[in-house]
Design an enzyme around this catalytic site. Structure first.
Site, short mmCIF file in Angstrom:
data_model
loop_
_atom_site.label_atom_id
_atom_site.label_comp_id
_atom_site.label_asym_id
_atom_site.label_seq_id
_atom_site.Cartn_x
_atom_site.Cartn_y
_atom_site.Cartn_z
N PHE A 281 28.75 1.43 -12.59
CA PHE A 281 29.44 0.69 -13.38
C PHE A 281 29.78 -0.64 -13.12
O PHE A 281 30.71 -1.27 -13.60
CB PHE A 281 30.99 1.55 -13.78
CG PHE A 281 30.73 3.01 -13.76
CD1 PHE A 281 30.10 3.52 -14.87
CD2 PHE A 281 31.09 3.83 -12.91
CE1 PHE A 281 29.79 4.87 -14.77
CE2 PHE A 281 31.10 5.21 -12.81
CZ PHE A 281 30.34 5.86 -14.00
N GLY B 279 22.12 5.64 -14.08
CA GLY B 279 22.45 6.72 -14.96
C GLY B 279 21.98 6.60 -16.49
O GLY B 279 21.82 7.59 -17.23
N ARG C 210 16.29 -1.86 -31.63
CA ARG C 210 15.59 -0.52 -31.58
C ARG C 210 16.14 0.43 -30.32
O ARG C 210 16.30 0.10 -29.18
CB ARG C 210 14.37 -0.85 -31.04
CG ARG C 210 13.14 0.60 -30.95
CD ARG C 210 12.08 0.26 -31.70
NE ARG C 210 11.25 -0.64 -31.16
CZ ARG C 210 9.89 -0.53 -30.93
NH1 ARG C 210 9.22 0.55 -31.42
NH2 ARG C 210 9.12 -1.52 -30.48
N PRO D 193 16.72 8.28 -28.43
CA PRO D 193 18.24 8.45 -28.89
C PRO D 193 18.96 9.48 -28.30
O PRO D 193 20.06 9.35 -28.44
CB PRO D 193 17.64 8.87 -30.45
CG PRO D 193 16.22 9.18 -30.43
CD PRO D 193 15.63 8.68 -29.30
N GLN E 123 24.32 7.89 -23.17
CA GLN E 123 25.24 6.81 -22.76
C GLN E 123 26.28 6.27 -23.47
O GLN E 123 27.18 5.84 -22.99
CB GLN E 123 24.15 5.64 -22.77
CG GLN E 123 24.28 4.50 -21.78
CD GLN E 123 23.24 3.57 -21.76
OE1 GLN E 123 22.34 3.33 -22.47
NE2 GLN E 123 23.58 2.49 -20.92
N LYS F 154 18.17 -4.27 -27.79
CA LYS F 154 19.26 -5.24 -27.79
C LYS F 154 20.07 -4.83 -26.34
O LYS F 154 20.48 -5.87 -25.81
CB LYS F 154 20.43 -5.05 -28.92
CG LYS F 154 19.79 -6.08 -30.15
CD LYS F 154 21.23 -5.98 -31.24
CE LYS F 154 20.76 -7.10 -32.20
NZ LYS F 154 21.91 -6.94 -33.18
N GLY F 155 19.88 -3.63 -26.26
CA GLY F 155 20.49 -3.20 -24.91
C GLY F 155 21.73 -2.11 -25.24
O GLY F 155 22.51 -2.71 -26.37
N GLU G 7 27.37 -1.08 -22.08
CA GLU G 7 28.51 -1.95 -22.06
C GLU G 7 29.31 -1.91 -23.46
O GLU G 7 30.45 -1.48 -23.43
CB GLU G 7 28.49 -3.39 -21.70
CG GLU G 7 27.33 -3.92 -20.83
CD GLU G 7 27.77 -3.75 -19.38
OE1 GLU G 7 28.93 -3.47 -18.98
OE2 GLU G 7 26.92 -3.43 -18.36
MO1 MOS Z 1 27.72 -3.44 -15.61
S1 MOS Z 1 29.56 -3.79 -15.36
O1 MOS Z 1 27.01 -5.03 -15.76
O2 MOS Z 1 27.13 -2.63 -14.06
#
Ligand code: MOS
Length: 703
Positions: free
Chosen positions: A243, A470, A591, A595, A601, A664-665, A668
């Site tokens: 994290f 993870g 994309r 899924p 996540q 996009k990712g 977070e």
């Molecule tokens: Mo994340 S807080 O960029 O590991």
């Protein structure tokens, strides 16, 4: 032969290794003849060492060395700033002098043949201090805010931004709110503690070390020790959650390397749970003010967002606290202000949606307060302020599916059945609250490299220095490689977590899939080209490629993922307990490669958000800056009983601009929006506006 893998809900390719125990984490890499190191931390928050008597410790059987500033070799500490290191200030130099900058700072390292011997000997040091009273609270009158050096340039850390005349608009407005918010210092508390096994062979050093950024750990330790980077190898195939705590290379890695050199044996150093609270970074405490005004029909006329975050005195950790504010809504008058408050603490770091999670908490609670003042549905208020472009940057969005997220999330949640008045929804004697908030996180894409080998047996090996803490990077990258190579998934083996592999950016900022995925795709295409040129069946083909963002395209668009989070809480009015019954998130994140992993996540991020909203807080003793709840009994995180229905939805979003994969990712963004949605639901249930995180029973019971 099915080779369409992108978009498929494949199970984790590393799942079997993880559940069967064959996956090796840093501390599992035991070396022959290995010794054990234990860090002794300062028991004051600020001052100097006046005495360090190690004699009794050295007499303990099995003790090989006791390192202090008096006998530790002077280290090079050559300048090095990795992508994730604070750009301003200087990292802690460990065991180099008698100064104590924060509680728990390493003042000695005991190395022994067994862990028990090292731990016992560590209790026998006699340490004298000249102590001063540290300043550890940003609201302490002795604390002073400064303009962040990083904020003098435009960008996510900008100290001051303004468009229009927000203060005049606030004064003139028909409806306005003005409120302060306080979000606690938090720690990452992953299951796996920070850990390093260090082994020297002559001038070459191998570090089996928990790291989200192995190539940076290699470069950082090279700079600290004054060695060529080529002499150092960092290996980290598995991470037990991080994290953000393992983005930087913290002092324990240096100490493990130095200890191993001094005793001439491999050394294992694992931080105790208690030590992870001050030796592995933390989410900085933030205090914020948001003032909003609107027309009577809910068009925003002004946004003022001011916030400050704590940092250490020796480094400026800056985060994107107010970065979302200029573009989340349409508004002619916007002012943001970001400051840092240097304190006698260790340097904070990135943690779960760093900056955005806390900044959006304040902004989205304020939006709820404005909706209440307008007697308007909070979702409707947001719909009325949907921007057509990024009004801060004056750039079009590469894609923005916020309205679709509102619709999808609200439908799935059943938002239309919500009644407006606080306290109006009940389930028996329980007060029910429905709250919502927006989420946003930038699209980061860093330059990355990858290597592909096509073997004669029809399988492929793919390598990149990346990490998988993870999210499922092993799996999603394998899917991209297999699809590009037109191979079944089982014929592709992806290896990561080794600084000998082609370099990649940090495994953070939700940039791994876009960055590493693009590089792997490019390397696979290069390998296929090579095979075409050399003809079929000619044996091993190896190709490498480097891919990065297209700067021209990135300069023309504002690129972010967006989302909307809906929450139901049930509150017992007599005892103030808050249960999060449901969280529904809808996300537009480009994309979705897998899924199943994406949903995993996002629901994981929701759990983190519940922790941030209701449980997580690192409390410091004001006398010495000691984290008083530095253990899992008193640092509360959600457990299974705290978690009920979690749902993640992804709206179809094709973004042709972000990268060729259209990714996009994620990660977070799953944290962002959850805490304010919960805070807003608590208000809807009770009529009590709690502006402090975490929200606790004592905020809700009558005094
Ligand atoms: Mo994340 S807080 O960029 O590991």
């Amino acid at each position: 032969m099915n080779t369409n893998h992108i978009g498929q809900p494949h199970a984790r390719v590393d799942g079997r290794a993880k559940v069967s125990g064959s996956a090796q984490y840093a501390a599992d890499f035991n070396q022959p003849g290995q010794a054990y190191a234990v860090i002794v931390g300062a028991s004051i928050g600020l001052g100097r060492l006046t005495e360090l008597d190690t004699e009794a410790a050295q007499r303990v059987p099995g003790v090989l060395a006791v390192l202090t500033h008096q006998n530790t070799p002077k280290l090079a500490y050559a300048p090095h700033k990795g992508f994730i290191d604070p750009a301003h200030g200087e990292r802690l130099h460990v065991l180099q002098d008698d100064r104590v900058h924060f509680y728990g700072q390493p003042v000695a390292v005991v190395v022994a043949q067994t862990l028990d011997q090292a731990e016992h000997a560590a209790t026998l040091l006699r340490i004298g201090y000249a102590a001063q009273t540290p300043v550890c609270d940003p609201l302490d009158p002795r604390a002073e805010a400064v303009v962040p050096e990083a904020g003098r340039e435009p960008g996510p850390h900008a100290a001051d931004r303004v468009r229009g005349d927000p203060d005049a608009a606030l004064t003139a407005a028909a409806v306005s709110i003005d409120a302060h918010y306080d979000a606690a210092r938090e720690n990452h508390v992953p299951i796996e503690p920070n850990a390093t096994v260090a082994a020297w062979e002559g001038e070459r050093l191998t570090l089996w070390s928990k790291s989200q950024f192995v190539v940076n750990e290699q470069a950082e330790i090279a700079a600290i020790l004054g060695l060529p980077a080529a002499n150092i190898r960092v290996v980290c195939p598995f991470i037990g959650g991080a994290f953000g705590t393992s983005l930087r290379t913290w002092p324990h890695v240096t100490l493990a390397a130095v200890a191993a050199r001094v005793v001439g044996r491999p050394v294992k150093l694992v931080l105790s749970r208690r030590q992870t609270f001050h030796l592995g970074g933390h989410r900085p405490r933030t205090v914020q003010r948001v003032a909003l005004s609107s027309t009577p029909d809910g068009r925003l006329t002004a946004i003022v967002h001011e916030g400050s975050g704590e940092t250490s005195r020796y480094e400026q950790f800056a985060e994107a606290l107010t970065a979302v504010t200029p573009f989340l809504y349409s508004c002619p008058n916007v002012r943001t202000r970001y400051r840092l408050v240097p304190l006698d603490i260790s340097t904070p770091t990135y943690m779960r949606g760093p900056g955005e999670a806390t900044g959006v908490f304040a902004l989205e609670c304020a939006m709820d307060e404005l909706a209440h003042a307008l007697e308007m549905d909070p979702l409707e208020l947001r719909r009325r302020n949907e921007p057509g472009l990024d009004e801060g940057m004056q750039l079009p969005f590469s894609s923005r599916s916020m309205l679709a997220c509102y619709e999808r999330g609200a439908d799935a949640f059943g938002w239309s059945r919500r009644t407006l008045a606080p306290g109006s929804m009940r389930d028996g004697r329980l007060r029910i609250g429905w709250g919502m908030a927006c989420a946003s996180y930038p699209v980061f894409h860093g330059q990355a490299s990858a290597r592909v080998r096509l073997l004669a047996d029809g399988t492929a090996e793919v390598e990149a220095a990346a990490s998988d803490m993870g999210p499922g990077t092993y799996t999603s990258i394998t899917q991209i490689a297999a699809e590009t190579l037109a191979l079944p998934l089982e014929r592709v083996r992806f290896s990561l977590g080794n600084s000998d592999f082609p370099p990649t950016p940090p495994h953070g900022g939700s940039m791994t899939l876009a960055s590493v995925g693009s590089a792997v795709r490019a390397a696979c295409l290069a390998a296929l080209d090579q095979r075409r040129e050399t003809g079929h069946g000619s044996g091993i083909i190896e190709a490498s490629a480097t891919a990065g963002p297209d700067a021209a395209v990135h300069g023309r668009f504002s690129m972010h993922a967006f989302g909307a989070v809906f929450v139901e809480v049930a509150i017992d009015p007599d005892v103030g307990t808050i249960r999060v019954r449901r969280v529904v998130g809808a996300y537009g994140a480009g994309r979705i490669v897998n899924p199943r992993l994406a949903a995993s996540q996002c629901t994981g991020g929701m759990v983190g958000g519940i922790g941030m909203a209701l449980m997580e807080r690192t409390a410091l003793d004001p006398r010495d800056g000691r984290p008083v709840n530095a253990h899992m009994a008193d640092y509360l995180v959600p457990v299974n009983l705290d978690i009920q229905g979690l749902e993640a939805h992804f709206v179809d979003e094709v973004d042709p601009h972000v990268n060729e994969l259209g990714v996009k990712g994620l990660g977070e963004i799953a944290l962002v929006g959850v805490a304010p949605a919960i805070a807003n639901a608590v208000f809807h249930a009770t009529g009590k506006r709690v502006r402090e995180l975490p929200i606790r029973i004592e905020h809700l019971v009558e005094h």
